[in-house]
Structures are given as structure tokens and as C-alpha cells.
Design an enzyme around this catalytic site. Structure first.
Site, PDB file in Angstrom:
ATOM      1  N   ALA A  10       0.816  -1.228   0.000  1.00  0.00           N
ATOM      2  CA  ALA A  10       0.000   0.000   0.000  1.00  0.00           C
ATOM      3  C   ALA A  10       0.847   1.274   0.000  1.00  0.00           C
ATOM      4  CB  ALA A  10      -0.938  -0.004   1.209  1.00  0.00           C
ATOM      5  N   SER A 139      -5.872  -9.807 -12.137  1.00  0.00           N
ATOM      6  CA  SER A 139      -5.524  -8.984 -13.309  1.00  0.00           C
ATOM      7  C   SER A 139      -6.288  -9.500 -14.515  1.00  0.00           C
ATOM      8  CB  SER A 139      -4.019  -9.100 -13.574  1.00  0.00           C
ATOM      9  OG  SER A 139      -3.698  -8.555 -14.835  1.00  0.00           O
ATOM     10  N   TYR A 152       3.684 -14.287 -14.327  1.00  0.00           N
ATOM     11  CA  TYR A 152       2.767 -13.316 -13.717  1.00  0.00           C
ATOM     12  C   TYR A 152       1.314 -13.729 -13.953  1.00  0.00           C
ATOM     13  CZ  TYR A 152       0.356  -8.839 -12.991  1.00  0.00           C
ATOM     14  OH  TYR A 152      -0.498  -7.851 -12.572  1.00  0.00           O
TER      15      TYR A 152
HETATM   16  P1  NAP Z   1       3.304  -1.096  -8.070  1.00  0.00           P
HETATM   17  O1  NAP Z   1       3.049   0.306  -8.420  1.00  0.00           O
HETATM   18  O2  NAP Z   1       4.506  -1.799  -8.623  1.00  0.00           O
HETATM   19  O3  NAP Z   1       3.310  -1.241  -6.464  1.00  0.00           O
HETATM   20  C1  NAP Z   1       3.559  -2.506  -5.923  1.00  0.00           C
HETATM   21  C2  NAP Z   1       3.296  -2.471  -4.433  1.00  0.00           C
HETATM   22  O4  NAP Z   1       3.486  -3.795  -3.915  1.00  0.00           O
HETATM   23  C3  NAP Z   1       4.256  -1.580  -3.684  1.00  0.00           C
HETATM   24  O5  NAP Z   1       3.573  -1.007  -2.598  1.00  0.00           O
HETATM   25  C4  NAP Z   1       5.328  -2.555  -3.191  1.00  0.00           C
HETATM   26  O6  NAP Z   1       5.999  -2.112  -2.003  1.00  0.00           O
HETATM   27  C5  NAP Z   1       4.478  -3.756  -2.886  1.00  0.00           C
HETATM   28  N1  NAP Z   1       5.194  -5.022  -2.876  1.00  0.00           N
HETATM   29  C6  NAP Z   1       5.865  -5.617  -3.889  1.00  0.00           C
HETATM   30  N2  NAP Z   1       6.388  -6.790  -3.482  1.00  0.00           N
HETATM   31  C7  NAP Z   1       6.032  -6.929  -2.179  1.00  0.00           C
HETATM   32  C8  NAP Z   1       6.277  -7.913  -1.204  1.00  0.00           C
HETATM   33  N3  NAP Z   1       6.993  -9.016  -1.475  1.00  0.00           N
HETATM   34  N4  NAP Z   1       5.776  -7.740   0.032  1.00  0.00           N
HETATM   35  C9  NAP Z   1       5.057  -6.635   0.345  1.00  0.00           C
HETATM   36  N5  NAP Z   1       4.793  -5.655  -0.540  1.00  0.00           N
HETATM   37  C10 NAP Z   1       5.277  -5.809  -1.791  1.00  0.00           C
HETATM   38  O7  NAP Z   1       2.072  -2.024  -8.504  1.00  0.00           O
HETATM   39  P2  NAP Z   1       0.524  -1.624  -8.823  1.00  0.00           P
HETATM   40  O8  NAP Z   1       0.421  -1.341 -10.269  1.00  0.00           O
HETATM   41  O9  NAP Z   1       0.002  -0.687  -7.837  1.00  0.00           O
HETATM   42  O10 NAP Z   1      -0.127  -3.087  -8.631  1.00  0.00           O
HETATM   43  C11 NAP Z   1      -0.755  -3.481  -7.428  1.00  0.00           C
HETATM   44  C12 NAP Z   1      -1.427  -4.822  -7.674  1.00  0.00           C
HETATM   45  O11 NAP Z   1      -2.339  -4.711  -8.757  1.00  0.00           O
HETATM   46  C13 NAP Z   1      -0.450  -5.938  -8.062  1.00  0.00           C
HETATM   47  O12 NAP Z   1      -0.856  -7.161  -7.487  1.00  0.00           O
HETATM   48  C14 NAP Z   1      -0.599  -6.008  -9.563  1.00  0.00           C
HETATM   49  O13 NAP Z   1      -0.265  -7.280 -10.073  1.00  0.00           O
HETATM   50  C15 NAP Z   1      -2.059  -5.696  -9.726  1.00  0.00           C
HETATM   51  N6  NAP Z   1      -2.418  -5.206 -11.054  1.00  0.00           N
HETATM   52  C16 NAP Z   1      -1.836  -4.085 -11.556  1.00  0.00           C
HETATM   53  C17 NAP Z   1      -2.192  -3.653 -12.825  1.00  0.00           C
HETATM   54  C18 NAP Z   1      -1.598  -2.424 -13.449  1.00  0.00           C
HETATM   55  O14 NAP Z   1      -1.839  -2.215 -14.660  1.00  0.00           O
HETATM   56  N7  NAP Z   1      -0.874  -1.571 -12.725  1.00  0.00           N
HETATM   57  C19 NAP Z   1      -3.121  -4.377 -13.576  1.00  0.00           C
HETATM   58  C20 NAP Z   1      -3.688  -5.517 -13.018  1.00  0.00           C
HETATM   59  C21 NAP Z   1      -3.332  -5.924 -11.755  1.00  0.00           C
HETATM   60  P3  NAP Z   1       7.297  -1.133  -2.069  1.00  0.00           P
HETATM   61  O15 NAP Z   1       6.777   0.226  -2.478  1.00  0.00           O
HETATM   62  O16 NAP Z   1       7.812  -1.123  -0.675  1.00  0.00           O
HETATM   63  O17 NAP Z   1       8.210  -1.702  -3.077  1.00  0.00           O
END
Ligand code: NAP
Length: 244
Positions: A10, A139, A152
Site C-alpha cells: 500500500a 488482473s 505473472y
Molecule cells: P506497483 O506500483 O509496482 O506497487 C507494488 C506495491 O506492492 C508496492 O507497494 C510494493 O511495495 C508492494 N510489494 C511488492 N512486493 C512486495 C512484497 N513481497 N511484500 C510486500 N509488498 C510488496 O504495482 P501496482 O500497479 O500498484 O499493482 C498493485 C497490484 O495490482 C499488483 O498485485 C498487480 O499485479 C495488480 N495489477 C496491476 C495492474 C496495473 O496495470 N498496474 C493491472 C492488473 C493488476 P514497495 O513500495 O515497498 O516496493
């Protein structure tokens, strides 16, 4: 009962928006992060400044012991978790034949194992009170498949399977388990694709734009709310019509 949400990942992007929206709905929020402590602290501080309760807690969701410690810390400070949002995830582009053992296991242990670890840590209380809600972030690529993102997409498809099966297992305990399948959302995660590809993906999206983190957060808030009290095992697309 006090409403307490644990939102994994978050500190940034979608998880940050979910934490902020849930706080607006009156949840005390545990803002989990992996590395970006300052950003997570800023999310928690924003919530507190607005009159809510929040704390930032570091834990790698892939690590069961860290997750258990995070849940204990949350329960002590905010109260038992009544809503779990499994949002933390990692993505990357690599051809299937080049994926190493280490990469393959990391995708599985963060994106899928992370959900297992957090759910198992919060379930004892939810089972005890026979109430609670879990929302997993999958996703569109888990529904449709994605070239060069096999690992993924596998984990995101598995989260849908986990959601449906666990929803059935926990329904007698009145614990709801649902899933949001976001489309292409404009966060750090997708920047590696480059502007040109992102523009193409926006054009491929029937509503003609990329999603915002808030678009996903609103779907999570709905699934967590009493207005969704008869919904369990569902996959809600927050994707601008990408998968219809
Ligand atoms: P993001 O901007 O890369 O942010 C990822 C978040 O996850 C960050 O807060 C990160 O923490 C945290 N994180 C990563 N690895 C972790 C771990 N091992 N333990 C605890 N926290 C961890 O990603 P986002 O785009 O917001 O995506 C969030 C979710 O939505 C993911 O599951 C992603 O697969 C899904 N999603 C995203 C999209 C898209 O288009 N963006 C589409 C479909 C689904 P740090 O900041 O500390 O690194």
C-alpha cells in the site's frame, strides 16, 4: 465491531489508493510495504491527518513469519483485521524459456504465496467471529493470458482459483472472498512498457483510457461494503471493458 483493513503493498499505486479510500470509509488501515518505507509512512500520515487511524508496517508477504508478525502488530495497535486486501504483487516481462528457478519461485511466492500467508494469518479471528471480508487483486492477464508474462499471468489466474475455492470453503463462516481484476492501470508497474505501448493499450481499452488506482480502489470498497453482502467468489473487472 471496529473495522480494520490490512492492505498489502500500500506504499504506492493501487494499494495506496485502496488504503486511502478505505480510510475515508472509516477503516483503520495497516499500510504494508516491502522497501518504500517513506512512501508508506506518508500514506499512513495522510490518513491520520484526515482524522483516521493508520500505521505503516514492513513485511515481505512471501515470508510467513514476517506476515504473522505484521498481523500481530496490527491487531495490537488497531484491533483484529476485518478486511484483508491482497494487493502486493510483482510483474515483469520475460520470455518463458528464459525464466530462472529463482524468478519463477519469486512470482509464485509473492503473488500467490503472499495471499496464502496473509489469509492464514488473519483467518483465526475471522473464523472465531464468523465475519470478515477478503479481496484479492488479480488482473485481466490472469483471465486472458499474456505473452512474455507467463509467470505473472499464472499467479493472477491462480488467485482467481483461490478466490472461488476459498469463497466456498469460508461461506459457512460468513467470510466473503472476492477478487478484482484490474485492466491496465497507470502506476509504476506498467511504466516499463513505455509510452507507445501504454497509448496502444489505452486505445485497446473500450473506454479509451488507462485506469487510475482509484478506479480499482472503488471496486474494492464496493466488494468490502455491506452493499456487497450477498457477493462471494466473484471476479469484478475494473478494466474499462477490456474483457467483456
Ligand atoms: P506497483 O506500483 O509496482 O506497487 C507494488 C506495491 O506492492 C508496492 O507497494 C510494493 O511495495 C508492494 N510489494 C511488492 N512486493 C512486495 C512484497 N513481497 N511484500 C510486500 N509488498 C510488496 O504495482 P501496482 O500497479 O500498484 O499493482 C498493485 C497490484 O495490482 C499488483 O498485485 C498487480 O499485479 C495488480 N495489477 C496491476 C495492474 C496495473 O496495470 N498496474 C493491472 C492488473 C493488476 P514497495 O513500495 O515497498 O516496493
Amino acid at each position: 465491531m471496529d473495522r480494520v483493513a490490512l492492505v498489502t503493498g500500500a506504499s504506492r499505486g493501487i494499494g495506496r489508493a485502496i488504503a486511502l479510500e478505505l480510510a475515508e470509509e472509516g477503516y483503520a488501515v495497516c499500510v504494508n510495504y516491502l522497501e518504500h518505507r517513506q512512501q508508506a509512512e506518508e500514506v499512513a500520515e495522510t490518513i491520520r491527518r484526515r482524522g483516521g487511524s493508520a500505521m505503516a508496517v514492513q513485511a515481505d508477504v512471501a515470508d510467513r513469519a514476517s506476515v504473522a508478525a505484521m498481523v500481530r502488530e496490527t491487531e495490537t495497535a488497531l484491533g483484529p483485521v476485518t478486511l484483508l486486501v491482497n494487493n502486493a504483487g510483482i510483474a515483469g516481462q520475460i520470455q518463458f524459456q528464459d525464466i530462472t528457478d529463482e524468478q519463477w519461485h519469486r512470482y509464485l511466492s509473492v503473488n500467490l504465496g503472499g495471499a496464502r500467508n496473509t489469509i492464514q494469518a488473519v483467518l483465526p479471528h475471522m473464523l472465531h467471529v464468523k465475519a470478515g471480508s477478503i479481496v484479492n487483486i488479480s488482473s485481466i492477464w490472469g483471465l486472458r493470458g499474456a505473452s512474455c508474462e507467463v509467470a505473472y499471468a499464472c499467479t493472477k489466474a491462480a488467485l482467481i482459483g483461490l478466490t472461488r475455492s476459498l469463497a466456498l470453503e469460508l461461506a459457512p463462516s460468513q467470510i466473503r472472498v472476492n477478487c478484482v481484476a484490474p485492466g491496465v492501470i497507470n502506476t509504476d508497474m506498467v511504466q516499463v512498457l513505455g509510452q507507445e505501448t501504454l497509448c496502444q493499450l489505452a486505445e485497446e481499452t473500450p473506454l479509451g483510457r488507462l485506469g487510475t488506482p482509484e478506479d480499482v480502489a472503488h471496486a474494492v470498497v464496493f466488494l468490502a461494503s455491506d452493499k456487497a453482502s450477498f457477493l462471494t467468489g466473484q471476479v469484478l473487472g475494473a478494466d474499462g471493458g477490456f474483457i467483456v
